[in-house]
Design an enzyme around this catalytic site. Structure first.
Site, PDB file in Angstrom:
ATOM      1  N   TYR A 144      43.442  48.418   7.269  1.00  0.00           N
ATOM      2  CA  TYR A 144      42.239  47.054   7.328  1.00  0.00           C
ATOM      3  C   TYR A 144      40.881  48.964   7.162  1.00  0.00           C
ATOM      4  O   TYR A 144      40.006  48.463   7.105  1.00  0.00           O
ATOM      5  CB  TYR A 144      41.860  46.935   8.888  1.00  0.00           C
ATOM      6  CG  TYR A 144      42.090  45.515   8.574  1.00  0.00           C
ATOM      7  CD1 TYR A 144      43.780  45.384   8.696  1.00  0.00           C
ATOM      8  CD2 TYR A 144      41.213  44.680   8.755  1.00  0.00           C
ATOM      9  CE1 TYR A 144      44.048  44.067   9.053  1.00  0.00           C
ATOM     10  CE2 TYR A 144      41.964  43.215   9.117  1.00  0.00           C
ATOM     11  CZ  TYR A 144      43.368  43.428   8.965  1.00  0.00           C
ATOM     12  OH  TYR A 144      43.651  41.903   8.877  1.00  0.00           O
ATOM     13  N   CYS A 148      38.998  40.001   0.060  1.00  0.00           N
ATOM     14  CA  CYS A 148      40.984  40.638   0.733  1.00  0.00           C
ATOM     15  C   CYS A 148      42.005  40.745  -0.817  1.00  0.00           C
ATOM     16  O   CYS A 148      41.601  39.486  -0.935  1.00  0.00           O
ATOM     17  CB  CYS A 148      41.615  39.837   1.466  1.00  0.00           C
ATOM     18  SG  CYS A 148      42.824  39.423   1.915  1.00  0.00           S
ATOM     19  N   HIS A 170      50.006  48.051  10.108  1.00  0.00           N
ATOM     20  CA  HIS A 170      48.833  46.573   8.657  1.00  0.00           C
ATOM     21  C   HIS A 170      47.199  47.132   9.556  1.00  0.00           C
ATOM     22  O   HIS A 170      46.309  46.515   9.357  1.00  0.00           O
ATOM     23  CB  HIS A 170      49.244  45.782   9.049  1.00  0.00           C
ATOM     24  CG  HIS A 170      49.128  44.209   8.221  1.00  0.00           C
ATOM     25  ND1 HIS A 170      49.115  44.487   7.346  1.00  0.00           N
ATOM     26  CD2 HIS A 170      48.179  43.180   9.136  1.00  0.00           C
ATOM     27  CE1 HIS A 170      48.347  43.311   6.486  1.00  0.00           C
ATOM     28  NE2 HIS A 170      47.689  42.482   7.450  1.00  0.00           N
ATOM     29  N   THR A 209      48.001  34.910   4.935  1.00  0.00           N
ATOM     30  CA  THR A 209      47.094  35.368   3.583  1.00  0.00           C
ATOM     31  C   THR A 209      48.238  35.988   2.379  1.00  0.00           C
ATOM     32  O   THR A 209      49.134  36.581   1.945  1.00  0.00           O
ATOM     33  CB  THR A 209      46.783  37.142   3.613  1.00  0.00           C
ATOM     34  OG1 THR A 209      45.647  37.347   5.401  1.00  0.00           O
ATOM     35  CG2 THR A 209      45.738  37.948   2.836  1.00  0.00           C
ATOM     36  N   CYS A 267      48.856  43.565   0.884  1.00  0.00           N
ATOM     37  CA  CYS A 267      49.171  45.001   1.670  1.00  0.00           C
ATOM     38  C   CYS A 267      50.118  44.821   2.698  1.00  0.00           C
ATOM     39  O   CYS A 267      50.726  45.117   3.139  1.00  0.00           O
ATOM     40  CB  CYS A 267      47.812  45.118   3.079  1.00  0.00           C
ATOM     41  SG  CYS A 267      46.393  45.758   1.805  1.00  0.00           S
ATOM     42  N   GLU A 289      38.585  37.741   9.644  1.00  0.00           N
ATOM     43  CA  GLU A 289      39.945  38.797   9.694  1.00  0.00           C
ATOM     44  C   GLU A 289      39.813  40.447  10.099  1.00  0.00           C
ATOM     45  O   GLU A 289      41.028  40.788  11.172  1.00  0.00           O
ATOM     46  CB  GLU A 289      39.982  39.250   8.062  1.00  0.00           C
ATOM     47  CG  GLU A 289      41.494  39.330   7.813  1.00  0.00           C
ATOM     48  CD  GLU A 289      42.391  39.577   6.161  1.00  0.00           C
ATOM     49  OE1 GLU A 289      40.991  39.948   5.685  1.00  0.00           O
ATOM     50  OE2 GLU A 289      43.386  39.599   6.054  1.00  0.00           O
ATOM     51  N   GLU A 300      43.911  32.278   2.895  1.00  0.00           N
ATOM     52  CA  GLU A 300      44.771  31.791   3.721  1.00  0.00           C
ATOM     53  C   GLU A 300      45.396  30.652   3.198  1.00  0.00           C
ATOM     54  O   GLU A 300      45.134  29.105   3.604  1.00  0.00           O
ATOM     55  CB  GLU A 300      44.590  31.736   5.148  1.00  0.00           C
ATOM     56  CG  GLU A 300      44.179  33.781   5.837  1.00  0.00           C
ATOM     57  CD  GLU A 300      43.570  34.012   5.109  1.00  0.00           C
ATOM     58  OE1 GLU A 300      42.374  33.436   4.543  1.00  0.00           O
ATOM     59  OE2 GLU A 300      43.696  35.564   4.427  1.00  0.00           O
ATOM     60  N   CYS A 309      40.828  49.085   3.967  1.00  0.00           N
ATOM     61  CA  CYS A 309      40.357  47.692   2.886  1.00  0.00           C
ATOM     62  C   CYS A 309      39.072  47.486   3.697  1.00  0.00           C
ATOM     63  O   CYS A 309      37.886  47.323   2.998  1.00  0.00           O
ATOM     64  CB  CYS A 309      41.351  46.452   2.970  1.00  0.00           C
ATOM     65  SG  CYS A 309      40.643  45.090   4.012  1.00  0.00           S
TER      66      CYS A 309
HETATM   67  C1  FAD Z   1      42.167  36.094   7.871  1.00  0.00           C
HETATM   68  C2  FAD Z   1      43.592  36.109   8.723  1.00  0.00           C
HETATM   69  C3  FAD Z   1      44.031  36.879   7.553  1.00  0.00           C
HETATM   70  C4  FAD Z   1      45.422  36.861   8.299  1.00  0.00           C
HETATM   71  N1  FAD Z   1      46.610  36.623   7.488  1.00  0.00           N
HETATM   72  C5  FAD Z   1      47.727  36.858   8.104  1.00  0.00           C
HETATM   73  C6  FAD Z   1      48.863  37.434   7.443  1.00  0.00           C
HETATM   74  O1  FAD Z   1      49.054  37.695   5.979  1.00  0.00           O
HETATM   75  N2  FAD Z   1      49.981  37.378   8.082  1.00  0.00           N
HETATM   76  C7  FAD Z   1      50.267  37.090   9.417  1.00  0.00           C
HETATM   77  O2  FAD Z   1      51.152  37.546   9.486  1.00  0.00           O
HETATM   78  N3  FAD Z   1      49.196  37.173   9.915  1.00  0.00           N
HETATM   79  C8  FAD Z   1      48.280  36.237   9.116  1.00  0.00           C
HETATM   80  N4  FAD Z   1      46.241  36.560  10.663  1.00  0.00           N
HETATM   81  C9  FAD Z   1      47.252  36.424  11.466  1.00  0.00           C
HETATM   82  C10 FAD Z   1      46.745  37.093  12.791  1.00  0.00           C
HETATM   83  O3  FAD Z   1      47.977  37.960  12.686  1.00  0.00           O
HETATM   84  C11 FAD Z   1      46.579  36.247  14.385  1.00  0.00           C
HETATM   85  O4  FAD Z   1      45.287  35.116  13.871  1.00  0.00           O
HETATM   86  C12 FAD Z   1      46.839  37.343  15.456  1.00  0.00           C
HETATM   87  O5  FAD Z   1      47.715  37.218  15.552  1.00  0.00           O
HETATM   88  C13 FAD Z   1      46.165  36.559  16.819  1.00  0.00           C
HETATM   89  O6  FAD Z   1      46.379  34.744  16.688  1.00  0.00           O
HETATM   90  P1  FAD Z   1      46.132  33.935  16.973  1.00  0.00           P
HETATM   91  O7  FAD Z   1      44.967  33.609  15.631  1.00  0.00           O
HETATM   92  O8  FAD Z   1      47.513  32.632  17.141  1.00  0.00           O
HETATM   93  O9  FAD Z   1      45.198  33.529  17.879  1.00  0.00           O
HETATM   94  P2  FAD Z   1      45.469  33.449  19.502  1.00  0.00           P
HETATM   95  O10 FAD Z   1      46.372  34.006  19.874  1.00  0.00           O
HETATM   96  O11 FAD Z   1      45.741  32.057  19.523  1.00  0.00           O
HETATM   97  O12 FAD Z   1      44.625  34.345  19.598  1.00  0.00           O
HETATM   98  C14 FAD Z   1      43.255  34.064  20.610  1.00  0.00           C
HETATM   99  C15 FAD Z   1      42.631  34.687  21.653  1.00  0.00           C
HETATM  100  O13 FAD Z   1      43.458  34.069  22.941  1.00  0.00           O
HETATM  101  C16 FAD Z   1      44.165  35.364  23.431  1.00  0.00           C
HETATM  102  N5  FAD Z   1      45.290  34.990  24.049  1.00  0.00           N
HETATM  103  C17 FAD Z   1      46.565  35.040  22.561  1.00  0.00           C
HETATM  104  N6  FAD Z   1      47.379  34.388  23.503  1.00  0.00           N
HETATM  105  C18 FAD Z   1      47.842  35.311  24.934  1.00  0.00           C
HETATM  106  C19 FAD Z   1      48.622  35.393  26.673  1.00  0.00           C
HETATM  107  N7  FAD Z   1      49.760  34.652  25.891  1.00  0.00           N
HETATM  108  N8  FAD Z   1      47.439  35.765  26.930  1.00  0.00           N
HETATM  109  C20 FAD Z   1      46.408  36.226  26.720  1.00  0.00           C
HETATM  110  N9  FAD Z   1      45.911  36.112  26.249  1.00  0.00           N
HETATM  111  C21 FAD Z   1      46.195  35.508  25.024  1.00  0.00           C
HETATM  112  C22 FAD Z   1      43.829  36.451  22.583  1.00  0.00           C
HETATM  113  O14 FAD Z   1      43.869  38.131  22.648  1.00  0.00           O
HETATM  114  C23 FAD Z   1      42.745  36.002  22.089  1.00  0.00           C
HETATM  115  O15 FAD Z   1      42.285  36.779  22.458  1.00  0.00           O
HETATM  116  C24 FAD Z   1      45.358  36.108   9.539  1.00  0.00           C
HETATM  117  C25 FAD Z   1      44.616  35.802  10.707  1.00  0.00           C
HETATM  118  C26 FAD Z   1      43.477  36.040   9.890  1.00  0.00           C
HETATM  119  C27 FAD Z   1      42.671  35.483  10.956  1.00  0.00           C
END
Ligand code: FAD
Length: 488
Positions: A297, A100, A293, A191, A104, A447, A258, A299
């Site tokens: 992907y 990564c 965003h 990230t 982006c 990711e 991250e 990428c």
């Molecule tokens: C390697 C990596 C890089 C990233 N880089 C960035 C970045 O640069 N900037 C940034 O802003 N974000 C970044 N992200 C964040 C990414 O957008 C989030 O991981 C994603 O939106 C999911 O949020 P969470 O990880 O909190 O998962 P969770 O919200 O905990 O989700 C886990 C599961 O629960 C479900 N879920 C969550 N809430 C609910 C609900 N209310 N009702 C029903 N189901 C639900 C989801 O669908 C999923 O299946 C990155 C993530 C990763 C893994």
């Protein structure tokens, strides 16, 4: 300055006074830290390629604000051609770094804020768009890398921001002053946070009137008073601390990272505030950032190119390259990779002009693109592991390979096709390990699953954008259905 060289970029990071923690300690020299450095190298590639004639068309463009040459990562897309060049640039960088390259998120934040602030001002008579343009100008002139910070910790996923047990689980406004705002909270999984000159913060979801204090977007320098980062650890990360580490890293040059970014009563002056309690527009900003965003992907297809190449090499070293099932698995890997690419290309060509003049991708196709990305890299990795054989996870260390007595034993028993180098065979197996299970698996696998939103987020958008009523009407017309006979 407009375009920085790779060296100028690295030097510019030295000037930042970042507050970073890793393994329970403050990191004093972030730039030269062996765990962080490969991730910085990946961002540096976005500067390096911009200087090379061969890649200038993809990596640079003219600013629509000044007409000056700028790095494409700081550009507002002015046409569908720009949208296509963006993803071609991303695939290229994936191929060059096999990880990564982090820049982006900021580019996607710029583009989402550009059109959203324009439309917000039109409704409310605010001046966010002009503020944002001034900020963008600084980003272009200084060739900044900017972190796009959207994801809040979110606590209890069943509760809205204002109903959380701890108000800081979503980033929020503490106070609105005459000269600016005070904010507290955090953003997870950021990230490239440590390799960024600046951070742009945005809300993470649509917000109701009860959650106005969470409708906030702004930019701060990465070393602003009151902000600090805790580095996320990755599988196999401490291999980078081993003396002379090379083969065992799989990819010794590049990586990603991250951070958890925490803000404790940070002051943001008015000229850097781009949304302040306009909760009606939080959803639109999220939708546009996520759309760009999800297009980004593309990428992963560049990284996929490297993994497919590595799997093909592993088969060569194994002496199995001519087997028909191996050839077929490589074909399937390419098919999956190009299917992701096709969606990314399609959503770019189907892009359209927003009221602000900036071009937006086709949101339905961008969401289909990302939905495929939540699946196909896992399949590609599965095929790579199949072709690689078990040695990619049972191989002894590089230190054993370099040992005067153990090395010859390893060379004897890990030799592959006659006439090939055992060391090269081990190198390619470690690369596959790195991409499927090691530090780069963060970017290539998880990711792909969660970055830019978990799979369900795309399915919600597909259901919204897919226009099911129109499809039903098409079926009715073909089948000569008389709706007056139905009570549904
Ligand atoms: C390697 C990596 C890089 C990233 N880089 C960035 C970045 O640069 N900037 C940034 O802003 N974000 C970044 N992200 C964040 C990414 O957008 C989030 O991981 C994603 O939106 C999911 O949020 P969470 O990880 O909190 O998962 P969770 O919200 O905990 O989700 C886990 C599961 O629960 C479900 N879920 C969550 N809430 C609910 C609900 N209310 N009702 C029903 N189901 C639900 C989801 O669908 C999923 O299946 C990155 C993530 C990763 C893994």
């Amino acid at each position: 300055m407009a375009l920085m060289t790779r060296e100028e970029y690295i030097e510019s990071l030295r000037k930042l006074d970042l507050k970073v923690y890793m393994f329970g300690k403050r990191v004093e020299n972030v730039v030269d830290n062996p765990i962080i450095r490969p991730s910085m190298n990946s961002v540096a590639m976005t500067y390096e390629l911009a200087q090379q004639d061969e890649y200038k068309d993809l990596l640079t463009t003219k600013s629509h604000l000044t007409g000056e040459t700028v790095n494409r990562f700081t550009h507002i897309h002015q046409s569908t051609d720009d949208l296509v060049k963006k993803i071609k640039m991303q695939r290229l960088l994936g191929q060059k770094t096999a990880s990564c390259f982090q820049r982006c998120v900021g580019m996607d934040a710029f583009n989402a804020l550009y059109s959203t602030t324009y439309e917000m001002d039109k409704e409310y008579g605010t001046n966010y768009h002009e503020r944002f343009k001034k900020y963008l100008l600084m980003a272009q002139e200084n060739d900044w890398t900017v972190d796009g910070a959207m994801t809040d910790p979110k606590g209890d996923r069943g509760l809205s921001p204002s109903k959380q047990a701890d108000p800081d689980l979503f980033l929020h406004i503490n106070e609105v002053r005459e000269d600016g705002i005070i904010v507290t909270g955090a953003k997870c999984h950021q990230t490239g946070s440590l390799n960024s000159h600046e951070h742009i913060f945005m809300p993470t979801q649509a917000l109701s009137d009860d959650d106005k204090d969470y409708a906030v977007s702004f930019a701060v320098p990465s070393d602003v008073e009151g902000m600090f980062m805790i580095l996320g650890r990755q599988s196999c990360d401490t291999r980078k601390l081993e003396e002379g580490a090379d083969i065992d890293l799989g990819n010794s040059g590049f990586g990603g990272h991250e951070c958890l970014v925490v803000l404790d009563h940070v002051f943001v002056p008015n000229e850097r505030v781009f949304m302040c309690r306009e909760n009606k527009y939080a959803g639109l900003l999220v939708e546009r950032f996520a759309g760009y965003h999800r297009q980004s992907y593309a990428c992963k297809t560049g990284v996929g190119d490297v993994l497919i190449g590595a799997a093909a090499l592993a088969a060569d070293y194994n002496g199995a390259a001519k087997a028909s099932h191996i050839k077929d698995k490589l074909i399937e890997m390419m098919h999956l990779n190009e299917t992701m690419w096709a969606c990314s290309v399609a959503c770019s060509y189907e892009g359209y002009k927003t009221e602000s003049g900036a071009y937006l991708i086709d949101l339905l196709l961008a969401n289909v693109c990302k939905q495929n990305v939540t699946r196909f890299p896992y399949d590609i990795a599965r095929y790579a592991e199949d072709i690689a054989g078990g040695l990619m996870v049972t191989l002894p260390s590089e230190a054993d390979f370099r040992h005067p007595e153990l090395g010859p034993v390893m060379k004897k028993y890990y030799s592959g096709k006659v006439g090939t180098s055992t060391e090269n065979r081990l190198r390619v197996l470690r690369l596959i390990e790195n991409l499927c299970l090691g530090t780069a698996a963060v970017g290539y696998r998880t990711e792909s699953m969660h970055g830019a939103g978990s799979p369900q987020a795309q399915r919600i958008m597909i259901s919204r954008q897919g226009n099911l009523p129109a499809k039903k009407q098409m079926a009715r017309e073909i089948a000569h259905i008389d709706v007056s006979k139905d009570d549904i």
